[in-house]
Motif scaffolding. Structure first.
Motif, PDB file in Angstrom:
ATOM      1  N   SER A  56      -1.586   1.642  -9.002  1.00 30.77           N
ATOM      2  CA  SER A  56      -3.091   1.807  -9.119  1.00 30.77           C
ATOM      3  C   SER A  56      -3.507   2.572  -8.133  1.00 30.77           C
ATOM      4  O   SER A  56      -2.891   3.018  -7.152  1.00 30.77           O
ATOM      5  CB  SER A  56      -3.776   0.662  -9.611  1.00 30.77           C
ATOM      6  OG  SER A  56      -3.949  -0.187  -8.415  1.00 30.77           O
ATOM      7  N   GLY A  57      -4.701   2.980  -8.065  1.00 32.44           N
ATOM      8  CA  GLY A  57      -5.844   3.652  -7.105  1.00 32.44           C
ATOM      9  C   GLY A  57      -5.505   5.092  -7.513  1.00 32.44           C
ATOM     10  O   GLY A  57      -5.207   5.763  -8.453  1.00 32.44           O
ATOM     11  N   PRO A  58      -6.419   5.872  -6.520  1.00 29.60           N
ATOM     12  CA  PRO A  58      -6.672   7.364  -6.650  1.00 29.60           C
ATOM     13  C   PRO A  58      -5.300   8.217  -7.103  1.00 29.60           C
ATOM     14  O   PRO A  58      -5.239   9.222  -7.705  1.00 29.60           O
ATOM     15  CB  PRO A  58      -7.261   7.803  -5.411  1.00 29.60           C
ATOM     16  CG  PRO A  58      -7.824   6.659  -4.969  1.00 29.60           C
ATOM     17  CD  PRO A  58      -7.118   5.406  -5.290  1.00 29.60           C
ATOM     18  N   THR A 101      -8.908  -0.794  -9.069  1.00 30.59           N
ATOM     19  CA  THR A 101      -8.659  -0.921  -7.638  1.00 30.59           C
ATOM     20  C   THR A 101      -9.762  -0.503  -6.583  1.00 30.59           C
ATOM     21  O   THR A 101      -9.984  -1.050  -5.575  1.00 30.59           O
ATOM     22  CB  THR A 101      -7.359  -0.053  -7.285  1.00 30.59           C
ATOM     23  OG1 THR A 101      -6.450  -0.467  -8.170  1.00 30.59           O
ATOM     24  CG2 THR A 101      -7.035  -0.159  -5.644  1.00 30.59           C
ATOM     25  N   PHE A 140     -11.744  -3.006  -4.669  1.00 30.85           N
ATOM     26  CA  PHE A 140     -11.389  -3.611  -3.542  1.00 30.85           C
ATOM     27  C   PHE A 140     -11.778  -2.786  -2.133  1.00 30.85           C
ATOM     28  O   PHE A 140     -11.700  -3.349  -1.021  1.00 30.85           O
ATOM     29  CB  PHE A 140      -9.780  -3.717  -3.590  1.00 30.85           C
ATOM     30  CG  PHE A 140      -9.223  -4.231  -4.581  1.00 30.85           C
ATOM     31  CD1 PHE A 140      -9.809  -5.150  -5.372  1.00 30.85           C
ATOM     32  CD2 PHE A 140      -8.071  -3.839  -5.076  1.00 30.85           C
ATOM     33  CE1 PHE A 140      -9.341  -5.884  -6.520  1.00 30.85           C
ATOM     34  CE2 PHE A 140      -7.267  -4.381  -6.076  1.00 30.85           C
ATOM     35  CZ  PHE A 140      -8.110  -5.684  -6.908  1.00 30.85           C
ATOM     36  N   LEU A 141     -12.015  -1.519  -2.365  1.00 34.42           N
ATOM     37  CA  LEU A 141     -12.365  -0.660  -1.188  1.00 34.42           C
ATOM     38  C   LEU A 141     -13.846  -0.799  -1.086  1.00 34.42           C
ATOM     39  O   LEU A 141     -14.235  -0.619   0.218  1.00 34.42           O
ATOM     40  CB  LEU A 141     -11.993   0.831  -1.604  1.00 34.42           C
ATOM     41  CG  LEU A 141     -10.859   1.133  -2.206  1.00 34.42           C
ATOM     42  CD1 LEU A 141     -10.557   2.713  -2.472  1.00 34.42           C
ATOM     43  CD2 LEU A 141      -9.520   0.689  -1.870  1.00 34.42           C
ATOM     44  N   ASN A 142     -14.488  -0.790  -2.111  1.00 37.95           N
ATOM     45  CA  ASN A 142     -16.076  -0.614  -2.247  1.00 37.95           C
ATOM     46  C   ASN A 142     -16.535  -1.352  -3.314  1.00 37.95           C
ATOM     47  O   ASN A 142     -16.612  -1.132  -4.371  1.00 37.95           O
ATOM     48  CB  ASN A 142     -16.616   0.658  -2.148  1.00 37.95           C
ATOM     49  CG  ASN A 142     -18.038   0.948  -2.360  1.00 37.95           C
ATOM     50  OD1 ASN A 142     -18.626  -0.009  -2.023  1.00 37.95           O
ATOM     51  ND2 ASN A 142     -18.306   2.066  -2.917  1.00 37.95           N
ATOM     52  N   PRO A 171       0.447   5.921  -0.343  1.00 41.31           N
ATOM     53  CA  PRO A 171      -0.601   6.919  -0.164  1.00 41.31           C
ATOM     54  C   PRO A 171      -1.479   7.204  -1.185  1.00 41.31           C
ATOM     55  O   PRO A 171      -0.983   7.159  -2.516  1.00 41.31           O
ATOM     56  CB  PRO A 171       0.319   8.012   0.280  1.00 41.31           C
ATOM     57  CG  PRO A 171       1.537   7.704   0.873  1.00 41.31           C
ATOM     58  CD  PRO A 171       1.730   6.338   0.117  1.00 41.31           C
ATOM     59  N   SER A 172      -2.888   6.715  -1.024  1.00 37.51           N
ATOM     60  CA  SER A 172      -3.974   6.575  -2.073  1.00 37.51           C
ATOM     61  C   SER A 172      -3.551   5.725  -3.188  1.00 37.51           C
ATOM     62  O   SER A 172      -4.113   5.964  -4.241  1.00 37.51           O
ATOM     63  CB  SER A 172      -4.206   8.104  -2.459  1.00 37.51           C
ATOM     64  OG  SER A 172      -4.279   8.825  -1.383  1.00 37.51           O
ATOM     65  N   GLY A 173      -2.770   4.858  -2.877  1.00 36.91           N
ATOM     66  CA  GLY A 173      -2.328   3.958  -4.005  1.00 36.91           C
ATOM     67  C   GLY A 173      -2.065   2.537  -3.446  1.00 36.91           C
ATOM     68  O   GLY A 173      -1.992   2.199  -2.342  1.00 36.91           O
ATOM     69  N   LEU A 174      -2.025   1.615  -4.633  1.00 36.10           N
ATOM     70  CA  LEU A 174      -1.570   0.120  -4.302  1.00 36.10           C
ATOM     71  C   LEU A 174      -0.621  -0.390  -5.375  1.00 36.10           C
ATOM     72  O   LEU A 174      -0.898  -0.062  -6.665  1.00 36.10           O
ATOM     73  CB  LEU A 174      -2.809  -0.507  -4.465  1.00 36.10           C
ATOM     74  CG  LEU A 174      -2.768  -1.925  -4.518  1.00 36.10           C
ATOM     75  CD1 LEU A 174      -2.241  -2.436  -3.061  1.00 36.10           C
ATOM     76  CD2 LEU A 174      -4.218  -2.724  -4.547  1.00 36.10           C
ATOM     77  N   GLU A 212       0.753  -1.312   0.019  1.00 34.29           N
ATOM     78  CA  GLU A 212      -0.054   0.008  -0.054  1.00 34.29           C
ATOM     79  C   GLU A 212       1.042   1.282   0.090  1.00 34.29           C
ATOM     80  O   GLU A 212       1.863   1.288   0.814  1.00 34.29           O
ATOM     81  CB  GLU A 212      -0.586   0.004   1.447  1.00 34.29           C
ATOM     82  CG  GLU A 212      -2.429  -0.060   1.231  1.00 34.29           C
ATOM     83  CD  GLU A 212      -3.052  -0.104   2.547  1.00 34.29           C
ATOM     84  OE1 GLU A 212      -2.629  -0.459   3.431  1.00 34.29           O
ATOM     85  OE2 GLU A 212      -4.241   0.444   2.621  1.00 34.29           O
ATOM     86  N   ASP A 253     -15.145  11.042 -10.368  1.00 34.07           N
ATOM     87  CA  ASP A 253     -14.097  10.543 -11.274  1.00 34.07           C
ATOM     88  C   ASP A 253     -14.510  10.382 -12.602  1.00 34.07           C
ATOM     89  O   ASP A 253     -13.933  10.616 -13.579  1.00 34.07           O
ATOM     90  CB  ASP A 253     -13.226   9.513 -10.546  1.00 34.07           C
ATOM     91  CG  ASP A 253     -12.940   9.741  -9.126  1.00 34.07           C
ATOM     92  OD1 ASP A 253     -12.704  11.172  -8.910  1.00 34.07           O
ATOM     93  OD2 ASP A 253     -12.466   8.810  -8.431  1.00 34.07           O
ATOM     94  N   THR A 285     -12.742   6.048  -8.824  1.00 36.90           N
ATOM     95  CA  THR A 285     -13.277   5.664  -7.561  1.00 36.90           C
ATOM     96  C   THR A 285     -14.509   6.063  -7.550  1.00 36.90           C
ATOM     97  O   THR A 285     -15.334   5.180  -6.939  1.00 36.90           O
ATOM     98  CB  THR A 285     -12.167   6.090  -6.499  1.00 36.90           C
ATOM     99  OG1 THR A 285     -10.885   5.589  -6.708  1.00 36.90           O
ATOM    100  CG2 THR A 285     -12.628   5.344  -5.152  1.00 36.90           C
ATOM    101  N   THR A 286     -14.803   7.321  -7.976  1.00 32.91           N
ATOM    102  CA  THR A 286     -16.319   7.620  -7.582  1.00 32.91           C
ATOM    103  C   THR A 286     -16.856   8.189  -8.942  1.00 32.91           C
ATOM    104  O   THR A 286     -16.287   8.070  -9.927  1.00 32.91           O
ATOM    105  CB  THR A 286     -16.165   9.136  -6.508  1.00 32.91           C
ATOM    106  OG1 THR A 286     -15.407  10.215  -7.246  1.00 32.91           O
ATOM    107  CG2 THR A 286     -15.271   8.729  -5.291  1.00 32.91           C
TER     108      THR A 286
END
Lengths: 278, 326
Positions: free
Chosen positions: B237-239, B287, B290-292, B72-75, B70, B271, B267-268
């Motif tokens: 990946s990720g925000p 990604t 995975f969160l939601n 910050p804001s990423g994966l 992980e 976006d 993510t939203t």
């Protein structure tokens, strides 16, 4: 299931520098949770940390619709988790994963290393009314740790146990695998194997990977089937991302991957390819 | 399970050349398994399409663990294309995918041009009956191929094809020769000039462009002083990567006339709007699943609300609006 669970309790237990918390969630998870399963909890409304945190279930109360979870603060995610207050709602996926086999008869030997005892608590709790005799061998760093990891709850459950500490501050001084070797020696007649089949002895373990590997070797040497609960970095928690795999050896002898979040976290110790680095 | 009840008079139909989807929300390869994993949370039937895990000719064990780190804001991930291989995919997974009532995009990966040719021609036999006038959804079979020329997690091939325009063109041309299915070329962001890559895959015969794949990254544990990932490097990946992705979608929209599937940290619903304004005709959720697990449904509702509040009766009106000069 995708759920909102209400926080009933979330507080530090034991010595502050051990950083162990007890979290109780009220909601749907308790209805279908089984020992060895986990919940995947969102700890932050922001993207840092990004992922949910997988936490093993340590207690299941279906009547009160509550599950108990213990966690140790280890980083940003668990630190944020401590700040969630009673009566707040948390987003949880669960119960997830495949738990322990629940025996209906015979004897079950549990071997725990450190906070690996937590998923075993739920197994002890579920078996407290069954016709299975359970004994726990639990190794920890020192007395402070064991007491902080709710040793009193263990006593309350009335299970037969022995503990070891690295510094000898409580119980046997040494490793829990030493306790296991001793236990198997004392519980055997000179003919060994005979008595095992008569007693239907099984084992289940959770702890650091090195310990689980050693426990599996000792159990298999004594012809005792053993289940191990593994830990791995997880993303989705439901088997989609293949982030948390465990390497196993199939019946055909070939290496395969299984998902810790889906086929696990509990695996047959014998199938885990402990030394595979592929 | 969450439901999505869209309004009757809003037109979600999404046209990606000959590939027509019931709505613009897709799930990204490698984040949605083979579709089954999420059915407890979100029915794939509500989605425009799902993209399955990348398939290679032979089964692959993928990389050792740890595969995740992980940031910050990423994966960061280095799964390394673990997949059951073509034969087992066709036998054990594809039949079940047809029951999900959504368009199925199969992501293919190879280590040589021959690999891509083999995958394309084998999968051609399972093409869904697509007549380019109807929405692909309930029909069985494969709706499109997404050609992964940009995986950062394999040592040979993969990104080597995706970072050199000539190689990228060649791969797409080989796939084109072996299939009539719509071809989606998935571009790597690990290049200097994304427009040049888009033009290359267009020349190769791609019908659609999807972007971005992950950004090559690394994370080091300062206690052990070693890289966290067993593979050392992985794809981010990720925000955290979203602004890079939006910029590249914007540039590709200007460079080529092909329809775009926008992805990268999406993510939203906000976006999703941003990606469509930049020029994406469809969006893909990775990604964020995975969160939601409900993210794709929430994005659909949000897109519809955003459009209807502004008086757009069709999702297609949103595409590329950020390019207006006045």
């Amino acid at each position: 299931m995708y759920l909102q669970e209400r926080v009933v309790e979330n507080r530090l237990i034991g010595y502050p520098d051990q950083g162990i918390y007890k979290l109780v969630l009220y909601g749907q998870v308790a209805k279908s949770a089984k020992p060895g399963q986990f919940v995947h909890i969102q700890v932050s409304d922001t993207y840092d940390p990004l992922l949910r945190r997988p936490l093993s279930i340590a207690g299941i109360d279906q009547d009160r619709e509550e599950v108990t979870i213990y966690y140790r603060v280890a980083g940003k995610g668990t630190d944020l988790l401590t700040r969630i207050s009673v009566n707040e709602q948390v987003s949880a996926l669960g119960p997830l994963g495949t738990g322990f086999t629940i025996p209906h008869t015979g004897e079950l030997l549990l071997i725990a290393g450190g906070i690996g005892v937590f998923p075993l608590y739920s197994l002890i709790q579920v078996l407290s009314t069954a016709k299975v005799s359970v004994k726990l061998l639990w190794g920890g760093e020192n007395q402070e740790f064991l007491e902080s990891a709710d040793f009193n709850y263990l006593k309350y459950l009335g299970v037969d146990y022995e503990v070891s500490t690295l510094d000898g501050s409580l119980g046997y001084q040494g490793l829990v695998t030493d306790l296991l070797e001793k236990e198997l020696k004392t519980s055997k007649t000179p003919t060994g194997k005979e008595i095992k089949s008569a007693r239907l002895l099984r084992a289940a373990a959770c702890g650091p990977r090195g310990m689980l590997k050693a426990v599996t070797a000792i159990c298999l040497k004594n012809d005792i089937p053993v289940e191990v609960s593994l830990e791995e970095r997880m993303a989705c928690g439901i088997g989609a991302c293949l982030g948390c795999v465990c390497t196993v050896r199939g019946k055909d002898g070939n290496l395969k991957r299984k998902r810790v979040c889906k086929e696990g976290p509990v695996f047959d110790g014998e199938e885990v390819a402990w030394d595979a680095e592929v | 399970m969450q439901k999505f009840n869209g309004m009757q008079d809003f037109d979600f139909t999404t046209r990606l050349g000959d590939l027509i989807l019931k709505n613009p929300v897709i799930t990204s390869s490698g984040t949605y398994g083979f579709g089954e994993e999420y059915t407890d949370y979100c029915s794939p039937a509500y989605l425009g399409a799902i993209t399955v895990k990348g398939i290679t000719p032979l089964p692959r064990l993928g990389n050792p663990v740890p595969r995740l780190a992980e940031t910050p804001s990423g994966l960061l991930n280095s799964v390394g294309l673990e997949n059951p291989g073509l034969e087992d995919f066709l036998r054990s997974y594809l039949p079940k995918l047809s029951n999900l009532h959504t368009a199925v995009i199969v992501n293919i990966s190879g280590f040589s041009l021959e690999d891509y040719a083999l995958l394309a021609s084998a999968l051609q036999d399972y093409a869904s009956p697509n007549n380019s006038t109807n929405i692909t959804s309930n029909s069985s079979g494969i709706a499109a191929l997404e050609v992964n020329i940009s995986c950062p997690n394999i040592k040979h091939g993969g990104m080597a094809f995706g970072t050199n325009p000539k190689n990228a063109e060649e791969v797409i041309a080989v796939v084109r020769k072996n299939t009539n299915l719509p071809i989606i070329a998935k571009l790597s962001p690990n290049v200097t000039d994304i427009a040049e890559m888009a033009k290359a895959v267009e020349s190769g015969g791609a019908d659609i462009i999807s972007l971005i794949n992950t950004l090559l990254g690394m994370s080091i544990d300062i206690q052990t002083q070693k890289p966290i990932l067993a593979n050392k490097m992985g794809g981010l990946s990720g925000p955290a990567v979203r602004p890079v992705a939006v910029r590249m979608v914007y540039q590709v929209y200007q460079a080529v006339p092909l329809p775009i599937i926008g992805m990268g940290g999406l993510t939203t619903w906000q976006d999703a709007v941003e990606f469509m304004l930049a020029g994406a005709s469809a969006v893909s959720v990775g990604t964020a699943n995975f969160l939601n697990p409900l993210a794709p449904l929430e994005i659909l509702s949000g897109l519809e609300e955003y459009c209807t509040q502004r008086g757009y009766n069709s999702i297609r009106k949103l595409v590329g609006l950020a390019h207006r000069t006045c």
